[in-house]
Design a protein around this motif. Structure first.
Motif, short mmCIF file in Angstrom:
data_model
loop_
_atom_site.label_atom_id
_atom_site.label_comp_id
_atom_site.label_asym_id
_atom_site.label_seq_id
_atom_site.Cartn_x
_atom_site.Cartn_y
_atom_site.Cartn_z
N ASP A 1 0.81 -1.21 0.00
CA ASP A 1 0.00 0.00 0.00
C ASP A 1 0.85 1.27 0.00
OD1 ASP A 1 -3.18 -0.50 0.59
OD2 ASP A 1 -1.95 -2.15 1.30
N HIS A 2 2.15 1.11 -0.22
CA HIS A 2 3.07 2.25 -0.34
C HIS A 2 2.91 3.22 0.84
CE1 HIS A 2 3.83 0.83 -4.41
NE2 HIS A 2 2.52 0.80 -4.61
N ILE A 3 2.98 2.69 2.04
CA ILE A 3 2.79 3.50 3.23
C ILE A 3 4.15 4.00 3.71
CG2 ILE A 3 1.93 3.54 5.61
CD1 ILE A 3 -0.03 1.34 4.77
N PHE A 4 4.39 5.28 3.45
CA PHE A 4 5.63 5.93 3.87
C PHE A 4 5.30 7.09 4.80
CE2 PHE A 4 6.82 3.73 0.01
CZ PHE A 4 8.09 3.24 0.30
N PHE A 5 6.33 7.59 5.46
CA PHE A 5 6.14 8.71 6.38
C PHE A 5 5.87 9.99 5.59
CE2 PHE A 5 8.16 5.58 8.98
CZ PHE A 5 7.69 5.82 10.27
N ASP A 6 4.97 10.80 6.10
CA ASP A 6 4.63 12.08 5.49
C ASP A 6 5.71 13.09 5.87
OD1 ASP A 6 3.59 14.52 4.69
OD2 ASP A 6 1.54 14.07 5.36
N GLU A 7 6.56 13.45 4.91
CA GLU A 7 7.69 14.31 5.21
C GLU A 7 7.30 15.77 5.37
OE1 GLU A 7 11.10 13.57 2.71
OE2 GLU A 7 10.68 11.40 2.64
N THR A 8 6.03 16.11 5.14
CA THR A 8 5.56 17.48 5.38
C THR A 8 5.15 17.69 6.84
OG1 THR A 8 3.21 17.08 4.88
CG2 THR A 8 4.68 17.55 3.01
N ILE A 9 5.08 16.59 7.61
CA ILE A 9 4.73 16.67 9.03
C ILE A 9 6.00 16.41 9.83
CG2 ILE A 9 3.35 15.68 10.89
CD1 ILE A 9 1.30 14.85 8.78
N LYS A 10 6.42 17.38 10.61
CA LYS A 10 7.68 17.29 11.34
C LYS A 10 7.50 16.85 12.79
CE LYS A 10 9.84 18.79 7.72
NZ LYS A 10 10.64 17.84 6.89
N ILE A 11 6.29 16.93 13.31
CA ILE A 11 5.99 16.48 14.67
C ILE A 11 4.73 15.62 14.59
CG2 ILE A 11 5.42 17.16 17.03
CD1 ILE A 11 6.73 19.85 16.45
N GLY A 12 4.76 14.45 15.22
CA GLY A 12 3.63 13.53 15.12
C GLY A 12 3.69 12.65 13.89
N GLU A 13 4.85 12.67 13.22
CA GLU A 13 4.97 11.92 11.97
C GLU A 13 4.88 10.42 12.18
OE1 GLU A 13 8.49 11.87 14.11
OE2 GLU A 13 7.58 13.71 13.33
N ASP A 14 5.38 9.93 13.33
CA ASP A 14 5.31 8.49 13.58
C ASP A 14 3.87 8.06 13.85
OD1 ASP A 14 5.37 9.95 15.95
OD2 ASP A 14 6.55 8.47 17.05
N ALA A 15 3.12 8.87 14.60
CA ALA A 15 1.72 8.54 14.86
C ALA A 15 0.92 8.55 13.56
CB ALA A 15 1.12 9.53 15.85
N ASP A 16 1.16 9.54 12.72
CA ASP A 16 0.47 9.62 11.44
C ASP A 16 0.71 8.37 10.60
OD1 ASP A 16 -0.87 11.52 9.27
OD2 ASP A 16 0.90 10.64 8.31
N TRP A 17 1.95 7.89 10.61
CA TRP A 17 2.30 6.69 9.84
C TRP A 17 1.62 5.46 10.42
CZ3 TRP A 17 5.08 2.13 10.77
CH2 TRP A 17 5.48 1.42 9.63
N ILE A 18 1.65 5.34 11.76
CA ILE A 18 1.04 4.19 12.41
C ILE A 18 -0.45 4.13 12.12
CG2 ILE A 18 0.40 3.23 14.67
CD1 ILE A 18 3.24 2.59 13.85
N PHE A 19 -1.14 5.27 12.18
CA PHE A 19 -2.57 5.30 11.87
C PHE A 19 -2.84 4.67 10.51
CE2 PHE A 19 -2.90 9.52 14.40
CZ PHE A 19 -2.97 8.84 15.59
#
Length: 361
Positions: free
Chosen positions: A196-214
């Motif tokens: 599903d090509h799930i990568f970290f959103d590089e435009t988010i600098k804080i909370g990026e790990d939570a965003d990815w986990i969701f």
């Protein structure tokens, strides 16, 4: 069917589908973003190298370090060919983790922050016991303080199961609405992530790990749980704490709120709990605004009010913030909360000092 029987049936079915002959066939990829952690990187890497499960690779992503961290990574790569160092220009933690995801060759992927470390040599062996679940989740974590004190934060009450099959996204989002979603809590089946090509959103600098986990949980269907605490989260560097965040990084918090607000508007029932969790996390950063200059603080408070996080947040901290902001205004609240936060970082009890500045009930 009992939980153990459901796990056994699932295990037999998936193992047959994937052609797995033994759990030792599973390869684990551990991704570590590295940036100026020369005092800590040896401890982190050593905790992986000593694992009694041999089939792993450790990807050290040197994100443009200037303190010799990259050179230390190269030394470890020279000692053990399972330790792979990747040097890149500085792009932030999401960019480093994405570089690791691109390179990863393991069946499962997990993460360690470079100033943290694993507690025992049996982490991967324990994780292998939960193969072939899409997700493997650690219920408990060890927090270590500069004083040498430690405490174990347990989520056993939220997650009494040892195995769950179903809507993993809903299962986690309802239980962790007010909690932390650090990616170091999780192992993910890499085929699920990459499909599903799930990568970290590089435009988010804080909370990026939570965003990815969701988003990663949104495509998973099974989870196994590890009970013993193996991850040491070290509160040992001022520059790894919340206080060292640029204004530009903090402003991306509001982009994170906007992103999940739009998703919630499209599917309220599906995404509302996560949206509330995002807002709860954003409220936590209000005291950090006080560590910035007057103009930067104004930009941050205006952005915070505009994104509406306080309107949707439901945590105890958010409820208190709403009460005091309604009485004092956001500028006064941020300044006072910032004083308390500074003293807390310095290891002092600032509660009594700060409370005398607050109006009586």
């Amino acid at each position: 069917m009992s939980e153990n029987n459901r796990m056994s049936a699932f295990h037999e079915r998936v193992v047959k589908q994937r052609g797995i002959t033994t759990m030792k066939d599973m390869k684990f990829t551990i991704i570590v973003p590295v940036y100026n952690v020369v005092s800590y990187i040896d401890r982190c890497v050593h905790s992986v190298v000593i694992q009694d499960y041999a089939n792993w690779e450790l990807l050290l992503i040197d994100d443009g370090s200037t303190d010799g961290s990259g050179e230390k990574c190269d030394v470890w790569s020279g000692r053990d060919n399972r330790v792979i160092t990747i040097h890149k220009a500085n792009g932030g933690v999401s960019s480093a983790r994405n570089a690791g995801l691109e390179k990863a060759s393991g069946d499962y992927i997990t993460f360690i922050d470079a100033d943290d470390y694993w507690e025992t040599s049996g982490v991967l062996s324990e994780a292998a016991n939960h193969v072939p679940c899409d997700v493997i989740y650690m219920k408990n974590i060890i927090i270590r303080y500069p004083s040498g004190d430690k405490k174990i934060v347990s989520r056993g009450d939220l997650f009494p199961d040892s195995f769950y099959e179903g809507d993993i996204y809903s299962y986690f989002s309802k239980r962790l609405k007010n909690g932390s979603w650090g990616c170091y809590y999780f192992f993910f089946l890499s085929s699920v992530i990459k499909a599903d090509h799930i990568f970290f959103d590089e435009t988010i600098k804080i909370g990026e790990d939570a965003d990815w986990i969701f988003r990663a949980c949104d495509v998973a269907s099974t989870v196994g749980f590890i009970d013993f605490p193996y991850y040491n989260y070290c509160v040992n560097r001022n520059d790894s704490a919340m206080m060292i965040k640029s204004t530009a990084s903090l402003l991306t918090l509001f982009r994170w709120v906007d992103k999940w607000k739009r998703m919630t508007e499209n599917d309220y029932d599906r995404y509302h709990d996560v949206f509330v969790s995002v807002c709860n996390n954003v409220v936590r950063y209000l005291p950090v605004f006080a560590l910035h200059g007057k103009e930067e603080r104004r930009a941050l408070t205006e952005g915070f009010l505009r994104c509406g996080a306080l309107d949707y947040a439901e945590s105890k901290k958010a409820v208190k913030a709403k009460k005091w902001i309604s009485r004092l205004g956001i500028d006064a609240y941020v300044r006072i909360a910032g004083v308390r936060y500074r003293f807390r970082l310095m290891g002092r009890d600032a509660k009594a000092m700060v409370m005398r500045y607050l109006p009586s009930k």
